[in-house]
Design a protein around this motif. Structure first.
Motif, PDB file in Angstrom:
ATOM      1  N   LEU A  36       0.838  -0.961   0.074  1.00  9.17           N
ATOM      2  CA  LEU A  36      -0.076   0.033   0.034  1.00  9.17           C
ATOM      3  C   LEU A  36       0.935   1.044  -0.071  1.00  9.17           C
ATOM      4  CD1 LEU A  36      -2.595  -1.103   2.414  1.00  9.17           C
ATOM      5  CD2 LEU A  36      -3.120  -0.644   0.105  1.00  9.17           C
ATOM      6  N   GLN A  37       1.950   1.147   0.843  1.00 12.31           N
ATOM      7  CA  GLN A  37       2.900   2.309   0.755  1.00 12.31           C
ATOM      8  C   GLN A  37       3.587   2.604  -0.472  1.00 12.31           C
ATOM      9  OE1 GLN A  37       5.099   1.179   4.501  1.00 12.31           O
ATOM     10  NE2 GLN A  37       3.871   2.944   5.612  1.00 12.31           N
ATOM     11  N   LYS A  38       3.720   1.684  -1.173  1.00 10.53           N
ATOM     12  CA  LYS A  38       4.536   1.763  -2.538  1.00 10.53           C
ATOM     13  C   LYS A  38       3.727   2.007  -3.569  1.00 10.53           C
ATOM     14  CE  LYS A  38       8.678  -0.802  -0.870  1.00 10.53           C
ATOM     15  NZ  LYS A  38       9.438  -1.987  -0.940  1.00 10.53           N
ATOM     16  N   SER A  39       2.260   1.830  -3.517  1.00 17.05           N
ATOM     17  CA  SER A  39       1.390   1.812  -4.556  1.00 17.05           C
ATOM     18  C   SER A  39       1.221   3.291  -5.324  1.00 17.05           C
ATOM     19  CB  SER A  39      -0.013   1.457  -3.964  1.00 17.05           C
ATOM     20  OG  SER A  39      -0.599   2.642  -3.172  1.00 17.05           O
ATOM     21  N   GLY A  40       1.571   4.197  -4.759  1.00 20.84           N
ATOM     22  CA  GLY A  40       1.637   5.614  -5.388  1.00 20.84           C
ATOM     23  C   GLY A  40       0.326   6.147  -5.213  1.00 20.84           C
ATOM     24  N   LYS A  41      -0.767   5.190  -4.592  1.00 19.88           N
ATOM     25  CA  LYS A  41      -2.157   5.801  -4.336  1.00 19.88           C
ATOM     26  C   LYS A  41      -2.449   6.640  -3.289  1.00 19.88           C
ATOM     27  CE  LYS A  41      -5.490   3.644  -5.884  1.00 19.88           C
ATOM     28  NZ  LYS A  41      -6.413   3.938  -6.942  1.00 19.88           N
ATOM     29  N   LYS A  42      -3.119   7.658  -3.415  1.00 15.69           N
ATOM     30  CA  LYS A  42      -3.595   8.800  -2.238  1.00 15.69           C
ATOM     31  C   LYS A  42      -4.657   7.916  -1.823  1.00 15.69           C
ATOM     32  CE  LYS A  42      -1.328  12.626  -2.058  1.00 15.69           C
ATOM     33  NZ  LYS A  42       0.024  11.940  -1.525  1.00 15.69           N
ATOM     34  N   PHE A  43      -4.540   7.554  -0.516  1.00 18.99           N
ATOM     35  CA  PHE A  43      -5.765   7.342   0.285  1.00 18.99           C
ATOM     36  C   PHE A  43      -5.984   8.227   1.170  1.00 18.99           C
ATOM     37  CE2 PHE A  43      -3.306   3.173  -0.703  1.00 18.99           C
ATOM     38  CZ  PHE A  43      -3.829   2.551  -1.145  1.00 18.99           C
ATOM     39  N   GLU A  44      -7.361   7.945   1.439  1.00 18.54           N
ATOM     40  CA  GLU A  44      -8.084   9.029   2.474  1.00 18.54           C
ATOM     41  C   GLU A  44      -7.425   9.022   3.732  1.00 18.54           C
ATOM     42  OE1 GLU A  44     -12.559  10.154   4.305  1.00 18.54           O
ATOM     43  OE2 GLU A  44     -12.274   8.640   2.682  1.00 18.54           O
ATOM     44  N   PHE A  45      -7.300   7.621   4.350  1.00 18.42           N
ATOM     45  CA  PHE A  45      -6.725   7.282   5.639  1.00 18.42           C
ATOM     46  C   PHE A  45      -5.212   6.761   5.192  1.00 18.42           C
ATOM     47  CE2 PHE A  45     -11.160   6.606   5.950  1.00 18.42           C
ATOM     48  CZ  PHE A  45     -11.474   7.263   7.200  1.00 18.42           C
ATOM     49  N   PRO A  46      -4.144   7.461   5.672  1.00 16.92           N
ATOM     50  CA  PRO A  46      -2.750   7.002   5.594  1.00 16.92           C
ATOM     51  C   PRO A  46      -2.555   5.735   6.051  1.00 16.92           C
ATOM     52  CG  PRO A  46      -3.044   8.858   7.051  1.00 16.92           C
ATOM     53  CD  PRO A  46      -4.312   8.705   6.646  1.00 16.92           C
ATOM     54  N   VAL A  47      -1.503   5.019   5.611  1.00 13.04           N
ATOM     55  CA  VAL A  47      -1.200   3.678   5.738  1.00 13.04           C
ATOM     56  C   VAL A  47      -0.058   3.596   6.586  1.00 13.04           C
ATOM     57  CG1 VAL A  47      -0.635   1.508   5.072  1.00 13.04           C
ATOM     58  CG2 VAL A  47      -2.274   2.721   3.654  1.00 13.04           C
ATOM     59  N   GLU A  48       0.026   3.161   7.685  1.00 15.10           N
ATOM     60  CA  GLU A  48       1.405   2.813   8.252  1.00 15.10           C
ATOM     61  C   GLU A  48       1.319   1.602   9.102  1.00 15.10           C
ATOM     62  OE1 GLU A  48       2.877   5.205  11.308  1.00 15.10           O
ATOM     63  OE2 GLU A  48       1.013   6.074  11.888  1.00 15.10           O
ATOM     64  N   TRP A  49       2.459   0.822   9.531  1.00 12.34           N
ATOM     65  CA  TRP A  49       2.117  -0.564  10.062  1.00 12.34           C
ATOM     66  C   TRP A  49       1.452  -0.036  11.403  1.00 12.34           C
ATOM     67  CZ3 TRP A  49       2.817  -3.583  14.492  1.00 12.34           C
ATOM     68  CH2 TRP A  49       2.974  -4.916  14.103  1.00 12.34           C
ATOM     69  N   GLY A  50       0.352  -0.902  12.042  1.00  8.28           N
ATOM     70  CA  GLY A  50      -0.085  -0.631  13.235  1.00  8.28           C
ATOM     71  C   GLY A  50      -1.638  -0.190  12.807  1.00  8.28           C
ATOM     72  N   VAL A  51      -1.835   0.273  11.693  1.00 11.42           N
ATOM     73  CA  VAL A  51      -3.112   0.987  11.550  1.00 11.42           C
ATOM     74  C   VAL A  51      -4.183  -0.083  10.973  1.00 11.42           C
ATOM     75  CG1 VAL A  51      -2.510   3.177  10.861  1.00 11.42           C
ATOM     76  CG2 VAL A  51      -2.995   1.424   9.016  1.00 11.42           C
ATOM     77  N   ASP A  52      -5.449  -0.037  11.529  1.00 12.47           N
ATOM     78  CA  ASP A  52      -6.404  -1.002  10.918  1.00 12.47           C
ATOM     79  C   ASP A  52      -6.838  -0.670   9.403  1.00 12.47           C
ATOM     80  OD1 ASP A  52      -7.974  -3.015  11.118  1.00 12.47           O
ATOM     81  OD2 ASP A  52      -9.384  -2.123  12.739  1.00 12.47           O
ATOM     82  N   LEU A  53      -6.784  -1.666   8.410  1.00 10.32           N
ATOM     83  CA  LEU A  53      -7.269  -1.079   7.235  1.00 10.32           C
ATOM     84  C   LEU A  53      -8.386  -0.697   7.012  1.00 10.32           C
ATOM     85  CD1 LEU A  53      -5.041  -3.885   5.228  1.00 10.32           C
ATOM     86  CD2 LEU A  53      -4.320  -1.666   6.016  1.00 10.32           C
ATOM     87  N   SER A  54      -8.536   0.307   6.169  1.00  3.74           N
ATOM     88  CA  SER A  54      -9.999   0.643   5.720  1.00  3.74           C
ATOM     89  C   SER A  54     -10.446  -0.059   4.515  1.00  3.74           C
ATOM     90  CB  SER A  54     -10.228   1.976   5.809  1.00  3.74           C
ATOM     91  OG  SER A  54      -9.072   2.742   5.037  1.00  3.74           O
ATOM     92  N   SER A  55     -11.475   0.112   4.108  1.00  6.84           N
ATOM     93  CA  SER A  55     -12.147  -0.408   2.937  1.00  6.84           C
ATOM     94  C   SER A  55     -11.283   0.079   1.696  1.00  6.84           C
ATOM     95  CB  SER A  55     -13.631   0.094   3.073  1.00  6.84           C
ATOM     96  OG  SER A  55     -14.337  -0.346   1.789  1.00  6.84           O
TER      97      SER A  55
END
Lengths: 464, 464
Positions: A318-337
């Motif tokens: 997800l971090q390397k995807s280059g996508k802009k997500f509404e909720f930022p991604v880092e190890w430890g977060v719950d993934l959103s839809s």
């Protein structure tokens, strides 16, 4: 009952030339001075059958005035249909009019397009429509397939309790169950409500999950599953939440996370195949009118290889995807839809079984991995919906379980019977939960879980 | 999972000489200096399998010290058994001890006779016993057979709501469902509790029956059934009552009372045959240890002709029987268990379907007969238990229904959606209710419904 199901008539289970009787509700009537054509549906399948009525029938005039939803009994000869569409039709000998529709102009399910919101207001009449009849049959097909899958695989269906005296899982807000007189509550000396006087002698609630109870039977019968209603008193007005919904929860002894993941994959494929085999008539309607591509999606899923992926790897992707997500991604977060759907739809293009989540975002009973940071949890993420199943291997080591409970502010004393399973012949085990309405919504393409359960219960709504 | 179910091993589904792995819980251990015999059960069938352990195994000493309920994995060669009992046993190559029992002397299900009352206190451990393992498997078999019977007969399983905003049937005391803060209740100006503030915006309860909701789907799909939990907040401490129990309620369109009675008979015979075919191992235990004759009774019932009898004739028979009943019999009374059992056991010696009861002892929705005195109700009375099923044809004529509601003090306005079914394409229809736990108790001979549901809910008791 000597009448024939329309599904059997249309499927050629009766001989052409045979005199048959069918009973059902009128869908359409067309007539000219010589003939009338009555389309009758009895809910046994998607399609109605056509009855051809000659004007020589004594009640021909009355028949031509029938409207949608009038109930009739038609007796006649089964003949091959000359027109397009169905292979068979009925050359009527008699048409008994059983029940009329009072004031057809105001009948809430009159023959025209209705919004799903309108039909939800008339939940007692909506199964008479093409859409909700199809939902009911697909829902039934899925339910039967789930029972069959587990039964054939040696699982025992267990009825875990609906009323429970403890919020053991802490999975969500609960509904109180009580018989106390609300206008005259018994009170303790300190002024608090005295639940000793309540029906069960203490506070009681509606269950949020049968899992912990299911583990007790798994620890004796090896393979069990629950299939029953569960409840969340959450004020969630979304298309994915119900206050009352049905859940399927298998629990498997002598199983690790990989075993649990395999059962989830096998079960989903089994039920997808069942609905493709048994309810193509209804699925074609959903494909045409509700969500383009649902049939193809099911066919793919039924044969897909579900990809296993670690949470940690998913974060990296997800971090390397280059996508802009509404909720930022880092190890430890719950993934959103949005993350789940990116992984399943864009990155892999197939269902993913995501495994080994950070312990801090998961429940106390999930088994601690050797890294001390993650637990043996898994979610099944499916293209087009995201998470559809959540499960885990359970912590079977009593010392580790106790430590986890204390870390999470739970008192092991409150979990005596659950701890007993670890004190007496403990075994590695695990299971998962499938929200049944989400499965039905996914299979049909219906956009709102309120439309795949007969009588939805949501905030401010418990009608019917 | 690569291990074998013990049911498959004992049934000869693996070849003699094959190396197999089984996993389960120890039932007994016997040993001498040369050999140990380990009986292991995994819940997949009544019987354990015997593993023969040679003293050359590295952990032989530990194995001989195992106690009941310790969990083990045994790998070895499947061989024909030399002794009496099972046909097959395992010549162990390895025995992995998975989980021990903490302090075997205080283990609540230690290997000795326990009373059912003692075992009820340990509902989380009782499925590990012969008796409750057998109950669980028979219960599952009956449940699967019910789903199969209806599915094969073209019925659609419908999930009727658990939470309901109206006591429509008036069938019994109800549990309130609420999220209001009991120590800080919102109030109206008149001081009454303000249910507008409650989760559903009005008072809500747990359902006592899915029938009325089921009729809505029957009026669209023709044949439906429910199988779900229902509730009674009655302070009944008897062997036949639970506050939470499972109910099966089919509802059939274009059906009269005779049709409904036939479905009840067919369904019962179908499930009796299923349990005789699939669970003879467990049934033999019940016959030997719980109630002598249960197997023979089931065999008779599975092939019996159910006798149809009118209530009025039954009263006559009871009055002429010469028997002294505790409750006197006259036309108009509700029959009690002693009457029902006399009719089924002594007078007929077979199940009876008793029909056409006085309207004053039956519910408002039952169809009025032409005599104006009786309604098209039926009960199935079975030898050894009395009433096991209650059903009726429903009143489909709106004018008659309205009259009946008013006679019984009900306001038709409160039943708008139920009345709609009679306003829009009404059809003759009917159905019945089967208390699932009473069926399981009947089939197993278990004397108390608390012992045929995993976690019974009764007055002052909602533990686990």
């Amino acid at each position: 009952m000597t009448h024939c199901a329309i599904s059997d008539l249309l499927a050629g289970k009766y001989a052409v030339g045979e005199t048959v009787t069918l009973k059902g509700w009128v869908r359409t009537v067309r007539s000219n001075p010589n003939f009338a054509f009555l389309n009758v549906n009895d809910g046994s399948c998607f399609d109605p059958i056509q009855a051809v009525i000659d004007n020589t029938l004594a009640n021909y005039e009355e028949i031509t005035k029938l409207t949608v939803a009038c109930s009739v009994e038609v007796t006649g000869e089964l003949v091959e249909s000359q027109g397009k569409g169905q292979k068979f039709e009925i050359q009527a000998q008699t048409v008994n009019i059983v029940g009329l529709v009072e004031d057809p102009d105001t009948y809430p399910m009159a023959a025209k397009r209705h919004t799903v919101e309108h039909m939800r207001e008339y939940a007692h009449l909506r199964p008479r429509t093409n859409m909700f009849g199809a939902v009911a049959r697909v829902r039934n097909c899925l339910s039967q397939a789930i029972h069959r899958f587990f039964h054939e695989s040696g699982y025992v269906w267990v009825a875990t309790p609906i009323i429970t005296a403890s919020d053991t899982e802490g999975a969500g807000e609960m509904f109180r169950v009580s018989t106390l007189d609300m206008n005259n509550l018994p009170r303790l000396e300190n002024g608090e409500v005295d639940y000793n006087e309540d029906f069960f002698g203490k506070e009681a609630f509606l269950t949020v999950s049968g899992q912990l109870n299911g583990e007790t039977y798994c620890s004796a019968l090896s393979k069990i599953y629950t299939f029953g209603p569960t409840f969340r008193a959450e004020n969630s007005n979304t298309s994915r939440h119900l206050a009352e919904f049905w859940m399927v929860e298998p629990e498997i002894a002598f199983a690790d996370l990989a075993d649990v993941a395999q059962v989830a994959e096998d079960m989903l494929k089994y039920v997808f195949k069942a609905v493709l085999e048994e309810r193509m008539d209804d699925l074609q309607f959903f494909d045409l009118r509700v969500q383009k591509g649902v049939v193809e999606r099911l066919q793919k899923l039924a044969n897909a290889e579900f990809v296993r992926m670690d949470y940690t790897d998913a974060i990296d992707i997800l971090q390397k995807s280059g996508k802009k997500f509404e909720f930022p991604v880092e190890w430890g977060v719950d993934l959103s839809s949005e993350h789940e759907r990116y992984l399943a739809e864009e990155h892999v293009g197939a269902p993913i079984i995501l495994q080994n989540y950070p312990k801090d975002i998961k429940a106390f009973y999930m088994r601690m991995n050797e890294d001390g940071k993650t637990v043996a949890a898994m979610d099944v993420l499916a293209p087009g919906i995201g998470e559809i199943i959540g499960g885990s291997q359970r912590e079977e080591r009593i010392d580790v379980l106790d430590t986890r409970m204390k870390e999470m502010g739970l008192d092991p004393v409150d979990y005596g019977w659950y701890r007993d399973l670890r004190r007496y012949g403990s075994v590695p085990h695990g299971g998962f939960g499938l929200g049944f309405e989400r499965l039905v919504a996914y299979v049909t393409g219906m956009g709102n879980v309120r439309d795949v359960i007969p009588f939805p219960r949501t905030p401010k709504s418990a009608t019917f």
